[in-house]
Design a protein around this motif. Structure first.
Motif, PDB file in Angstrom:
ATOM      1  N   TYR A 147       4.224   4.569  -1.997  1.00 21.96           N
ATOM      2  CA  TYR A 147       4.949   3.453  -1.395  1.00 21.96           C
ATOM      3  C   TYR A 147       6.392   3.411  -1.876  1.00 21.96           C
ATOM      4  CZ  TYR A 147       4.162   1.053  -5.884  1.00 21.96           C
ATOM      5  OH  TYR A 147       4.140   0.714  -7.207  1.00 21.96           O
ATOM      6  N   ASN A 148       7.208   2.682  -1.124  1.00 19.70           N
ATOM      7  CA  ASN A 148       8.607   2.468  -1.473  1.00 19.70           C
ATOM      8  C   ASN A 148       8.686   1.181  -2.304  1.00 19.70           C
ATOM      9  OD1 ASN A 148      11.314   1.473  -1.404  1.00 19.70           O
ATOM     10  ND2 ASN A 148      11.750   2.797   0.340  1.00 19.70           N
ATOM     11  N   LYS A 164      11.354  -1.558  -1.029  1.00 17.88           N
ATOM     12  CA  LYS A 164      10.951  -2.276   0.181  1.00 17.88           C
ATOM     13  C   LYS A 164       9.533  -2.829   0.083  1.00 17.88           C
ATOM     14  CE  LYS A 164      13.848   0.515   3.266  1.00 17.88           C
ATOM     15  NZ  LYS A 164      13.851   1.403   4.467  1.00 17.88           N
ATOM     16  N   GLU A 195       6.816  -1.218   0.603  1.00 17.09           N
ATOM     17  CA  GLU A 195       6.231  -0.760   1.859  1.00 17.09           C
ATOM     18  C   GLU A 195       5.419   0.511   1.617  1.00 17.09           C
ATOM     19  OE1 GLU A 195       8.276  -1.069   5.943  1.00 17.09           O
ATOM     20  OE2 GLU A 195       8.667   0.997   5.276  1.00 17.09           O
ATOM     21  N   ALA A 196       4.145   0.495   1.989  1.00 21.57           N
ATOM     22  CA  ALA A 196       3.271   1.649   1.807  1.00 21.57           C
ATOM     23  C   ALA A 196       3.536   2.692   2.880  1.00 21.57           C
ATOM     24  CB  ALA A 196       1.819   1.210   1.851  1.00 21.57           C
ATOM     25  N   ASN A 197       3.577   3.964   2.477  1.00 24.82           N
ATOM     26  CA  ASN A 197       3.860   5.048   3.411  1.00 24.82           C
ATOM     27  C   ASN A 197       2.660   5.949   3.683  1.00 24.82           C
ATOM     28  OD1 ASN A 197       6.650   4.311   3.476  1.00 24.82           O
ATOM     29  ND2 ASN A 197       6.946   5.369   1.523  1.00 24.82           N
ATOM     30  N   ASP A 198       1.801   6.130   2.696  1.00 21.44           N
ATOM     31  CA  ASP A 198       0.691   7.068   2.857  1.00 21.44           C
ATOM     32  C   ASP A 198      -0.456   6.655   1.940  1.00 21.44           C
ATOM     33  OD1 ASP A 198      -0.685   9.314   3.762  1.00 21.44           O
ATOM     34  OD2 ASP A 198       0.146  10.623   2.218  1.00 21.44           O
ATOM     35  N   ASN A 215       3.431  -4.205   1.579  1.00 22.00           N
ATOM     36  CA  ASN A 215       3.256  -4.186   3.032  1.00 22.00           C
ATOM     37  C   ASN A 215       2.540  -2.903   3.437  1.00 22.00           C
ATOM     38  OD1 ASN A 215       3.481  -4.125   5.798  1.00 22.00           O
ATOM     39  ND2 ASN A 215       5.632  -4.730   5.857  1.00 22.00           N
ATOM     40  N   TYR A 216       1.312  -3.032   3.934  1.00 20.01           N
ATOM     41  CA  TYR A 216       0.517  -1.861   4.293  1.00 20.01           C
ATOM     42  C   TYR A 216       0.309  -1.734   5.812  1.00 20.01           C
ATOM     43  CZ  TYR A 216      -2.977  -5.622   3.991  1.00 20.01           C
ATOM     44  OH  TYR A 216      -3.657  -6.811   4.122  1.00 20.01           O
ATOM     45  N   ASN A 259       2.029  -0.209   8.026  1.00 19.49           N
ATOM     46  CA  ASN A 259       2.263   1.147   8.524  1.00 19.49           C
ATOM     47  C   ASN A 259       1.037   2.041   8.404  1.00 19.49           C
ATOM     48  OD1 ASN A 259       4.916   0.522   9.107  1.00 19.49           O
ATOM     49  ND2 ASN A 259       5.737   1.402   7.219  1.00 19.49           N
ATOM     50  N   LEU A 260       0.100   1.663   7.556  1.00 22.66           N
ATOM     51  CA  LEU A 260      -1.079   2.497   7.325  1.00 22.66           C
ATOM     52  C   LEU A 260      -2.146   2.317   8.402  1.00 22.66           C
ATOM     53  CD1 LEU A 260      -1.464   1.913   3.474  1.00 22.66           C
ATOM     54  CD2 LEU A 260      -0.280   3.788   4.639  1.00 22.66           C
TER      55      LEU A 260
END
Length: 262
Positions: free
Chosen positions: A16-17, A20, A22-25, A239-240, A242-243
């Protein structure tokens, strides 16, 4: 940043970032069998290598350790020289076991537990400095955030494969905690109803998280005996969206761990 959840039979991680939040993967891996603690580090290292995680640089690494080898102690009574005594009556300790603790200052609690030392050493070699916490510390911190102002009893059942955590919380205080093994839904139901009876929770909402979903076998069984239940979703610290997770509660501990490390 990287957050990991480690069991003796599986590994999951989220990248995650941190700026931000913010979770990416997010990835999840099951091992064929529950591994001995002294072999777990090799299996995890191999999975991280396969995923390319060990080739990356992270500004922060945090690890959630999930096992039943833990106990909470009131902060005022905690003595760092007596940690073995807090565990020895209900945990099968070996002479070589390393014991550590999480200090939950805002909750006036200390969680004493046995981590996976070989895994820690491997991660130290791979990433350098990192943070780690016991699963029950992560769960209690999340529960306290959600229910910190209530005067009523709050109770939560967090379900992992073969292992479940149960906590009862009232007026800012943890009044009951246990982790127990289970093999079928009837085991989970029996223990849940025993806790309900012991603490007079028949009218209190049971918050359920982890490896359970609406209308699965356990939820249907639970509804017949305790209809007042709610799925406890992860807090919004990470924030997940995006997953595109179908059941975010399945990854509750993993997604809550970054909040403990912040």
């Amino acid at each position: 940043a990287l957050s990991m959840l480690i069991h003796q039979d599986r590994l999951s991680f989220v990248i995650y970032n941190p700026a931000k939040k913010e979770a990416n993967d997010l990835k999840h891996h099951n091992f064929e069998n529950e591994l001995p603690a002294d072999q777990l580090h090799e299996a995890i290292k191999n999975k991280l290598l396969e995923a390319g995680v060990l080739d990356q640089h992270f500004s922060k690494v945090s690890v959630c350790v999930s096992n039943s080898l833990s106990a909470f102690v009131p902060d005022a009574m905690f003595d760092g020289k007596q940690m073995e005594s807090y565990l020895k009556h209900h945990v099968d300790l070996r002479p070589t076991d390393f014991i550590t603790h999480d200090r939950l200052d805002t909750l006036n609690k200390v969680n004493v537990y046995v981590p996976f030392v070989n895994v820690n050493n491997m991660l130290l070699d791979a990433f350098g400095r990192f943070s780690y916490f016991h699963a029950s510390s992560v769960l209690l911190s999340a529960m306290a955030t959600k229910h910190k102002k209530t005067e009523k009893h709050s109770w939560v059942l967090h379900v992992e494969t073969g292992l479940a955590y149960c906590m009862v919380y009232k007026k800012g205080n943890l009044i009951f905690y246990n982790a127990f093994s289970w093999t079928n839904e009837e085991d989970l139901l029996y223990y849940t109803l025993a806790v309900r009876k012991s603490h007079k929770l028949s009218k209190s909402t049971l918050w359920v998280s982890g490896k359970t979903s609406p209308d699965d076998a356990f939820q249907k069984l639970l509804f017949n005996y305790h209809g007042n239940t709610e799925i406890m979703q992860p807090n919004t610290n990470l924030n997940y969206k995006n997953l595109n997770l179908l059941h975010p509660q399945h990854h509750f501990l993993l997604l809550e761990t970054p909040a403990c490390a912040s």
